[in-house]
Write a protein that holds these residues in place. Sequence first.
Motif, short mmCIF file in Angstrom:
data_model
loop_
_atom_site.label_atom_id
_atom_site.label_comp_id
_atom_site.label_asym_id
_atom_site.label_seq_id
_atom_site.Cartn_x
_atom_site.Cartn_y
_atom_site.Cartn_z
N ALA A 11 0.83 -1.20 0.00
CA ALA A 11 0.00 0.00 0.00
C ALA A 11 0.86 1.25 0.00
O ALA A 11 0.66 2.16 -0.76
N VAL A 12 1.80 1.29 0.89
CA VAL A 12 2.78 2.36 0.86
C VAL A 12 4.08 1.65 0.53
O VAL A 12 4.59 0.91 1.33
N PRO A 34 -3.47 -1.77 -8.77
CA PRO A 34 -4.54 -2.40 -7.98
C PRO A 34 -4.17 -2.66 -6.53
O PRO A 34 -5.04 -2.94 -5.71
N ALA A 35 -2.89 -2.58 -6.21
CA ALA A 35 -2.48 -2.89 -4.84
C ALA A 35 -2.11 -1.66 -4.02
O ALA A 35 -1.66 -1.80 -2.89
N ALA A 36 -2.30 -0.49 -4.55
CA ALA A 36 -1.87 0.72 -3.85
C ALA A 36 -3.07 1.61 -3.52
O ALA A 36 -4.14 1.46 -4.13
N PRO A 37 -2.89 2.53 -2.58
CA PRO A 37 -3.98 3.46 -2.29
C PRO A 37 -4.33 4.29 -3.52
O PRO A 37 -3.45 4.63 -4.31
N ARG A 38 -5.60 4.61 -3.64
CA ARG A 38 -6.05 5.42 -4.77
C ARG A 38 -5.98 6.90 -4.42
O ARG A 38 -6.20 7.29 -3.27
N ALA A 39 -5.74 7.68 -5.44
CA ALA A 39 -5.84 9.13 -5.28
C ALA A 39 -7.20 9.56 -5.82
O ALA A 39 -7.68 9.01 -6.81
N VAL A 66 -1.18 6.18 -5.25
CA VAL A 66 -0.30 7.00 -4.41
C VAL A 66 0.80 6.13 -3.83
O VAL A 66 0.54 5.00 -3.40
N ASN A 123 -6.22 16.12 -1.46
CA ASN A 123 -6.77 14.94 -2.10
C ASN A 123 -7.94 14.37 -1.31
O ASN A 123 -8.93 13.88 -1.90
N VAL A 130 -3.69 9.85 3.41
CA VAL A 130 -3.74 9.00 2.21
C VAL A 130 -4.75 7.88 2.40
O VAL A 130 -5.54 7.56 1.51
N ASP A 139 -8.20 7.36 0.26
CA ASP A 139 -8.42 6.09 -0.43
C ASP A 139 -9.77 5.49 -0.06
O ASP A 139 -10.54 5.07 -0.94
N THR A 153 -12.57 7.36 -1.63
CA THR A 153 -12.61 7.13 -3.07
C THR A 153 -13.24 5.78 -3.40
O THR A 153 -13.86 5.61 -4.45
N ARG A 154 -13.09 4.83 -2.48
CA ARG A 154 -13.61 3.48 -2.75
C ARG A 154 -15.08 3.33 -2.36
O ARG A 154 -15.62 2.23 -2.37
N ILE A 187 -2.09 1.33 7.40
CA ILE A 187 -2.00 0.80 6.03
C ILE A 187 -2.71 -0.56 5.95
O ILE A 187 -3.43 -0.84 5.00
N ARG A 190 -6.44 -0.07 5.83
CA ARG A 190 -6.92 0.27 4.49
C ARG A 190 -7.04 -0.98 3.61
O ARG A 190 -8.04 -1.18 2.92
N GLN A 191 -6.01 -1.81 3.68
CA GLN A 191 -6.02 -3.02 2.85
C GLN A 191 -7.16 -3.95 3.25
O GLN A 191 -7.80 -4.58 2.40
#
Lengths: 201, 204
Positions: free
Chosen positions: A100-101, A177-182, A193, B102, B135, B139, B142-143, B168, B171-172
């Motif tokens: 993710a990060v 697909p595996a990272a946070p979206r902006a 991101v 953002n 962040v 995210d 946005t989802r 993190i 979020r996942q």
Amino acid sequence: MSEPENPQWLDRASEELREEVPVRPEWRAGLLADIASAPRPGIDDTDGRNGRIVLHPLAGLAAALAFAAIGAGAMFAIMSWGGRESASTTEVGLASSVPAVAAPIPATDAASDVVRFELSAPSATRVALVGSFNRWNPAATPLHRDAATGTWTVSLRLPAGRHVYAFVVDGDVTADPAAPRAADADFGSPNSVVLVSGRSS
Amino acid sequence: MRRPALIALLLLGPAGAFAQDRTIPPKLAAPTRASLERLIDSAAVAGLPIDPLYSKAQEGVFRGADDARVLAAVQRLARDLGDARTALGDSASGEEITAAANALRAGVKTTELSRLRESHAKRRHSDQRLTVALVVLADLATRGVPPALAAASVTELVARNVSDGALISFRQTIERDLLDGRPAASALDARTRTFIDDAERRRP
């Protein structure tokens, strides 16, 4: 008008041309001696080190121009497929393992980290990375394919901070697909991101 | 001395450090470029981060947007950056302001950003980054997670001293729940409680 098949005059002419031209032995010996004593083109032997190739400055310039032309051609070719806009992600697998990060690989200084970008896209033929760190230039950062797994990867040293990016898969722009979206879909599909801490040293 | 430096630059290749390039794409028409220059100059004078503005213009050109659309996107981002700075305060870093802008774009309100900032300021571990929380918040919104709920959950997790790594993971986990078809609100509620309990157990 059609030419006659297998003309006899042509056979005779070719046989005559193949015959050795008579040359006087002393003239031939002189010619071979001159060739042997002449300096070999492109080889500088003045410092006693045989085999060091020295290019004329103009030849170097010509080579540089040739390389630049090849590079420009390649860039144009990549940009021609990378500039198309699309939100299709059907080519992209969901098994990408970018964290993710993005986990930085230890780097040489604390102001940047090496980040590995990875995308599983077995059926893709070309994948590139675009983002705030490369002026969104699809020719700047191509990913390399692992033939065994179909995974595309590239490692970049990025300055510490928040970076926005996307993949270009066979011309289609797609988020990781595996990272946070902006939340920045101003021009179609959203981006991803990556945060670089710059702490590893 | 110049030749080795040039060679090193050429050999650096993809592993080299990429810095934000502060150029307005020459593909844009002269009047658009002039408008963007004025806009970015104003943002710089106001103390806002300007790299995201250059990046937005470059992205627009890359994606084939016309000049009006590029200009509108950069103007909107500049407004969001200004609002984000107001919400976070003058001491906020450029990275935090950009991430907060953002989150605003994702539907989070400035008052919610201010609350998150206050929670973060009270954290015990100063190396935990507000940017990570922002962040994650952007995210989730946005989802499809309702922005107010997402902001409340992330603020609560930050207040409970949940680590950056746990945020993190949070979020996942929510992302997986949503992909499995779980309603956003219930996924958020359940996972928030789980992560808070975990943080409480780890507390010395």
